[in-house]
Design an enzyme around this catalytic site. Structure first.
Site, PDB file in Angstrom:
ATOM      1  N   SER A  78     -12.272  14.664 -18.177  1.00 24.78           N
ATOM      2  CA  SER A  78     -12.105  13.483 -19.011  1.00 24.78           C
ATOM      3  C   SER A  78     -13.056  12.382 -18.583  1.00 24.78           C
ATOM      4  O   SER A  78     -13.037  11.294 -19.108  1.00 24.78           O
ATOM      5  CB  SER A  78     -10.684  12.952 -18.897  1.00 24.78           C
ATOM      6  OG  SER A  78     -10.419  12.680 -17.543  1.00 24.78           O
ATOM      7  N   LYS A  92     -20.661  12.454  -8.853  1.00 27.39           N
ATOM      8  CA  LYS A  92     -20.516  13.779  -9.467  1.00 27.39           C
ATOM      9  C   LYS A  92     -21.854  14.387  -9.883  1.00 27.39           C
ATOM     10  O   LYS A  92     -21.970  15.615 -10.000  1.00 27.39           O
ATOM     11  CB  LYS A  92     -19.621  13.683 -10.698  1.00 27.39           C
ATOM     12  CG  LYS A  92     -18.150  13.421 -10.376  1.00 27.39           C
ATOM     13  CD  LYS A  92     -17.432  14.667  -9.931  1.00 27.39           C
ATOM     14  CE  LYS A  92     -15.927  14.423  -9.845  1.00 27.39           C
ATOM     15  NZ  LYS A  92     -15.236  15.583  -9.270  1.00 27.39           N
TER      16      LYS A  92
END
Lengths: 335, 335
Positions: free
Chosen positions: B86, B59
Site C-alpha cells: 500500500s 525501500k
C-alpha cells in the site's frame, strides 16, 4: 564591477576570516537535489539546506561572526548586544551571544508568536516588546543601546554580518563548483550582499538573482539605480514573514545594485505556498516562506525563459522556522 | 551468533555486491544531528536520513537490488515483476522496474490514498486493486504472477531485498564509525535483517534495537524464541502505516532473533506523533510515522535507563512519505 562600488566592501579575506571564526560552531549544511524537479524545470538545481543550520536559519552565520569579531576587537569593553527582530535574527543573535558568554536583549514586536519569543528566551536572552512597525522597533532598540550600553547588531546592514552570510557561498562553491547562478531571497539584503561578494570574487561569471515577495519592487530600483521606496520603512504583505521588510539596507543596496542581476524574481503568496509544498512533499524538508519563495523562483516561467547556458542553478533554502501548527495549506486547530 | 542461525544468511559480500549494483542510482543519504536532542536525551544521536532516499524511503535500495540481480541472473527470461504494497515498497518496486526497463504490476488495497496510487503509476507501473487485508493482497498477487508470468518481489522477506537494505548499515558505519547501537523500525523485518547482518559482520559488538508499534508484541516472541502471532497475518492499529504488519517474515524472524537485542521499543500513536513533531519542528525534516516511532524510541525512558556506554546511537529515519494534507497533529481541510 559597476561604478557604484569601489572594490568589494566585503572582501574574500573578510569571508574566509569569518569562516575561520565560525565554522566549527555551525553546520556545514548539505546540498540536496531532486531529479523530479530537474526534469520538470529543465536545469540542474542544487538546494543549499540552511534550514538545517543552527537556530534553523542562515542568520546564525552572520550573527556569530559579528559577535565573535566584536569581542575579539573590544574584549571586555563589550557588555552586551541587542537587536530588533521578530524572528530568525533574534534567535541567531541570542544564540551567538550565549555562545560568547555575553548578555543579549532582543526587541520583538508585540504580535510575535509566543513560540518565537520562547525560542529567543531559550537561548538566554532578555526580550523587550515594542509596537509592530519598523519605527517602533528601531526606537526601542536605540533606547536599550543607550540605557545598557549594549552594541546594536543589525540583522543585515552590517559588513561583519554580511561576511558571515558570505560563508554560504564559500561552502556552496566548494560543494558545487560548476554553479552558473544562485537564487537568493532578499529582505534587507544582508544575505544577498554576502553571497554576492563572496561568489563574484571566487567566480566572476556567476550570476546572482534576487528573489522577493510581491510589493518590494526591487527590480525597478535596480533598473533606475535608485532607492525608490517610501519612508519611513514599511513591511510588504506576504506570508514569507522573514522577507517582509520592503527596503534594502543602505549598505546592502549599492552591493546588490553592482553585483546582482537586474532581473528580480517576484513571488506571490500562492507561488510561495507551492514552493513550500514541493519541499515538504517531494524533498522531505521543512522550510519557511522565504525558502518557498526561492523554490517558486526556480519553478517560474521567468527562469524557464532564461538562457539555457544557466545549467547549474543554486537555490538557497535560507530557513526552516515555520510554525508547524500553522502550515499554510492546512487549517489551524481550534484553540 | 545464536544457534538459530547457521552463519549469516545475508553475507557482507551480498551487501557490498548490492552496493556496487545500486549505489550510483541512489542517494548516499546524509546523517543529521541535533545538539538540542543530544543534551535533552543524554547521548550522541545520529539520524540517517533515508527519508531523502529515492522514492522517499529506504525501500528503493532493496527493490533495486532485487530487480537488478534478477535481471543479471535470468536476463530476457524475466518478463515483469509484481508485489503487493500500500505504500513505500510499491513505489520503490515500480521505480526499480522502470529503471531496469521491466513491466511492473503493483497490487494495492482499495482504501489506499489516491496520492500513493498516482505515485506508483507515475513510475510507469500497472495498479491492481484488492481487498484491504493481507490474505486478499497475497492471493491477488499470486494470481498476477501465474497469469502474466511475473516474478513476485516481496517487500521484506527476500534475501536480495535484505542485502539492499543492508547497504544502509555500510554507509552509516562509514559516516559514523563509532556507533554503539542502531535503532530501527520493523514491519516484516527486511530492513532490520539487512542492517543487522551487515552491521554485525562489520562491528560485532554493535547493538541492534528493534522499534515496533504497540500491538506487535515482538519482545515476547524474541524472549520465547517463537512466532507467537495469530494466523492469518494481521495488521496492528497504528498511525505508522508503514509498519502495521504484525508478523515478521519467515526469513526475517530467525535473523532478528539471533542478531537483535531482546529489548524491543514499543511505541504508541501519541509517542509516534511526538517523534514526528520533533523532526518537523527542530530537525526541519518531513518524516512518516515509522520514522517518528524510531525517534520516539530514542526519546524513551527505556533508552534513558540503558547502559551509559551506549554513547553513540544511530536512528534510522526510514521514510518521509507522509501525506502533507493529513499531518497528524492538524485538522484536515474539508473536501
Amino acid at each position: 564591477m559597476a561604478s557604484t562600488l569601489n572594490g568589494f566592501p566585503v572582501t574574500l579575506d573578510d569571508v574566509t576570516s569569518a569562516r575561520d571564526r565560525i565554522l566549527r560552531h555551525l553546520h556545514y549544511t548539505p546540498v540536496l537535489t531532486s531529479s523530479t524537479f530537474d526534469s520538470k524545470y529543465g536545469r540542474k538545481f542544487y538546494f543549499k539546506a540552511e534550514n538545517f543550520q543552527k537556530t534553523g536559519s542562515f542568520k546564525s552565520r552572520g550573527a556569530l561572526n559579528a559577535v565573535t569579531k566584536l569581542v575579539e576587537e573590544k574584549q571586555e569593553r563589550v557588555v552586551g548586544v541587542t537587536t530588533h527582530s521578530s524572528g530568525n535574527h533574534g534567535q541567531a543573535l541570542a544564540w551567538a551571544a550565549q555562545h560568547c558568554g555575553l548578555p543579549c536583549n532582543v526587541i520583538v514586536p508585540r504580535n510575535t508568536p509566543t513560540v518565537k519569543i520562547d525560542a529567543i528566551k531559550g537561548y538566554g536572552a532578555d526580550v523587550t516588546l515594542c509596537e509592530p512597525n519598523p519605527t517602533s522597533r528601531a526606537e526601542t532598540c536605540a533606547a536599550i543601546c543607550s540605557e545598557k550600553n549594549y552594541v546594536y547588531i543589525p540583522s543585515a546592514d552590517h559588513y561583519d554580518v554580511m561576511a558571515g552570510q558570505g560563508t554560504i557561498a564559500l561552502e556552496f562553491l566548494e560543494q558545487v563548483p560548476m554553479l552558473d547562478a544562485i537564487l537568493v531571497a532578499a529582505s534587507a539584503g544582508g544575505m544577498v550582499s554576502g553571497i554576492a561578494c563572496a561568489a563574484k570574487q571566487l567566480k566572476p561569471e556567476i550570476k546572482i538573482f534576487v528573489v522577493e515577495p510581491f510589493g518590494k519592487d526591487l527590480e525597478r530600483c535596480l533598473r533606475e539605480g535608485k532607492r525608490l521606496w517610501p519612508e519611513p520603512p514599511q513591511y510588504v504583505d506576504t506570508i514569507a514573514e522573514g522577507i517582509r521588510i520592503q527596503q534594502l539596507g543602505k549598505l546592502a543596496f549599492p552591493i546588490v545594485l553592482s553585483l546582482a542581476e537586474k532581473e528580480v524574481f517576484t513571488t506571490t503568496n500562492a507561488q510561495i505556498v507551492e514552493g513550500m509544498r514541493f519541499a515538504f512533499e517531494r524533498m522531505k524538508v521543512v522550510i519557511e516562506g522565504a525558502s518557498g519563495a526561492v523554490i517558486a523562483a526556480a519553478m517560474s516561467k521567468r527562469l524557464r525563459r532564461m538562457d539555457g547556458r544557466l545549467r547549474h542553478v543554486g537555490v538557497i533554502l535560507c530557513g526552516g522556522n515555520v510554525d508547524i501548527d500553522h502550515i499554510p495549506w492546512l487549517p489551524t486547530r481550534e484553540a
